[in-house]
Structure formats: C-alpha cells, structure tokens
Design a protein around this motif. Structure first.
Motif, short mmCIF file in Angstrom:
data_model
loop_
_atom_site.label_atom_id
_atom_site.label_comp_id
_atom_site.label_asym_id
_atom_site.label_seq_id
_atom_site.Cartn_x
_atom_site.Cartn_y
_atom_site.Cartn_z
N ARG A 90 17.15 25.00 86.33
CA ARG A 90 15.81 25.59 86.18
C ARG A 90 15.80 27.04 86.66
O ARG A 90 15.08 27.88 86.10
CB ARG A 90 14.78 24.77 86.96
N GLU A 93 16.80 29.21 83.93
CA GLU A 93 15.76 29.27 82.90
C GLU A 93 14.76 30.38 83.23
O GLU A 93 14.10 30.92 82.34
CB GLU A 93 15.04 27.93 82.80
N HIS A 95 15.76 33.14 84.39
CA HIS A 95 16.61 34.34 84.30
C HIS A 95 17.01 34.86 85.68
O HIS A 95 17.12 36.08 85.88
CB HIS A 95 15.93 35.45 83.49
N THR A 205 22.51 35.11 79.02
CA THR A 205 21.16 34.56 78.86
C THR A 205 20.11 35.67 78.79
O THR A 205 19.21 35.64 77.94
CB THR A 205 20.83 33.61 80.03
N SER A 209 17.77 36.83 75.20
CA SER A 209 16.32 36.91 75.11
C SER A 209 15.83 38.25 74.56
O SER A 209 14.67 38.37 74.15
CB SER A 209 15.70 36.67 76.48
#
Length: 269
Positions: A90, A93, A95, A205, A209
């Motif tokens: 998490r 998630e 970042h 990641t 995005s």
C-alpha cells in the motif's frame, strides 16, 4: 541546496533516533516533527517540505490517511518508517520513495537518503525543463508585434511530452514518443531510445503515472513498453507470451498484464 525535512512518528524515541541519524547529513534541514497524522498534514501544509519520514500506525490518523489529506501539489517525497512489513504494497501505491523497515542499519539509511536526493534532483530538473518549454512555447506563439499575447501560463499537459535526463554533466530532453521501452534498474528507470539508453532517476511506478496511458503500457513489474513499437506477440509454453519490438528486442509479458495489452492492441488470445 538544503533538503527541508519533517519527521512524523507517534513514538518519541523513534523521532529522536531519526533526528540523530539525519545530523550526519549536512544537506538535511530538519524543520519540524509531529506525533500523528493530523500533525503531519498541518506541518506539510505549513512548511511545504521536500522530504518526510512518515510512520504508518499512529493515533487519530495514520500515515496513509495523512497523505490522503493532501493534494498532489502538496505531496513531498515520502519515506515510510515502520516496524510492520504488511503495509509495504500500500505504501508504494501512494508512490512512496522507500519503505524503511525497523530495525535498519546505517548503510540502509544512507541508501535511502541517496535515493531521496536523486528523486529531488530529478524533480528540480523536471520543473526547470517545464519552465524552459513554457518559455519556448510562449515565444513561438507570441505575435511578432508583441501585442495581444496573454501572459497566462499554458495549460498543464495530461501526460509528459518530454523527459529530462541528466548524465555526465549534460541535460538531455527526450520526447516520450521516441522512447521504445523502459526497464526498472534498482530504484531508477532506464530509457531505451533508438538503440541508446539513458538512466532516469525516477522509479518505474512514478514514471508510469506520468506517461500517456494510451501509448505506454506496463507489461511486467519491471518493464513498460511503447505500444507503437510492438511488432508481434509470440506464444511461449504454458500460455505465456513474448513481446517482440520492431528492432527485434524481446520482452516478457506477465500474465497479470496480458489482458490490458491485448485489449489495447485490439486482439483476442
């Protein structure tokens, strides 16, 4: 340039230990400490720090809740520091740059700060590049008479048109459409562009995005590909596939990413 830093942890000894470790790094400027998520939100909004060391489990509001209370523009570089490993997925998630699991040694802490410095440097380069591009676009679009041109900043693009890479004392501006594929290299990303490669100080990641989701797709946990560079998909054993690019490069397609790829390519397998 000083790196403004905040520590947030509900345990005083943990805050003191981090503050002590940070004293060994002269570029770090510790500007505030908090003991819960609510204080984290207030400190970040008030001081706009570059870097935050954030605990996960805290009273009133946990670390994740604190980040949810901030806008994208207010988010600093975040390093989670906790004794619990079950929150790692998490954390990324959100970042987060890193997830420091207590107890950690000095070498691990130094590595984390090295990544933080690299991330902040990349952000500064990106902002510099955006300002330069905005100035160029303003100059190119300005009427020769110099009258009637609005000084309003151009609308921010939905995805990055260019990436800025610093290497060997030079700064390269790479158009994202020219990128063939990208692979994770530790906590950085290696861009493959027309037979050359460039190391970008950005996590895969975070980079994903910011890219055009209709052009770039993650096909493996460590690989992003430009869809326009795909020549074919080859069937392997056990229902697996290999993505073959126009230049012959072969990349593994993970099962978890297959459906999205075949949908975008308009194929059924």
């Amino acid at each position: 340039m000083p790196i403004s830093t905040i520590i947030v942890d509900d345990e005083k000894p943990a805050r003191e230990e981090l503050a002590f470790l940070l004293k060994a790094f002269p570029e770090i400027s510790l500007i505030g400490q908090g003991k819960n998520g609510l204080e984290a939100v207030n400190l970040i909004k008030e001081h706009n720090p570059d870097l935050v060391f954030l605990d996960v489990q805290m009273p009133d509001l946990d670390g994740f809740g604190a980040l949810e209370g901030l806008t994208a523009d207010q988010l600093p570089v975040v390093i989670f520091v906790t004794a619990y490993d079950q929150y790692a997925v998490r954390a990324f998630e959100f970042h987060a740059l890193d997830y420091l699991l207590k107890p950690f040694d000095d070498e691990r802490f130094e590595k984390t700060l090295e990544w933080a410095r690299a991330q902040l440097e990349q952000q500064q380069l990106r902002r510099l590049g955006e300002r330069m591009l905005a100035l160029l676009e303003d100059h190119q679009g300005r009427p020769k008479s110099g009258a009637g041109k609005s000084l309003a900043a151009p609308a921010e693009p939905k995805s990055l048109p260019r990436l800025i890479v610093k290497s060997a004392g030079r700064v390269f501006f790479i158009r994202t459409e020219e990128i063939d594929w990208i692979e994770a290299e530790g906590y950085y990303a290696r861009l493959h562009v027309g037979g050359k490669s460039h190391l970008l100080r950005e996590t895969l990641t975070n980079l994903e995005s910011q890219l055009d989701q209709n052009r770039f797709l993650r096909i493996h946990r460590s690989t992003i590909v430009n869809l326009e560079r795909i020549r074919e998909l080859q069937t392997q054993s056990h229902g697996e596939f290999t993505v073959v690019l126009n230049d012959g490069t072969q990349l593994k397609l993970s099962r978890g990413y297959r459906d999205r790829l075949t949908t975008l390519l308009g194929q059924q397998f």
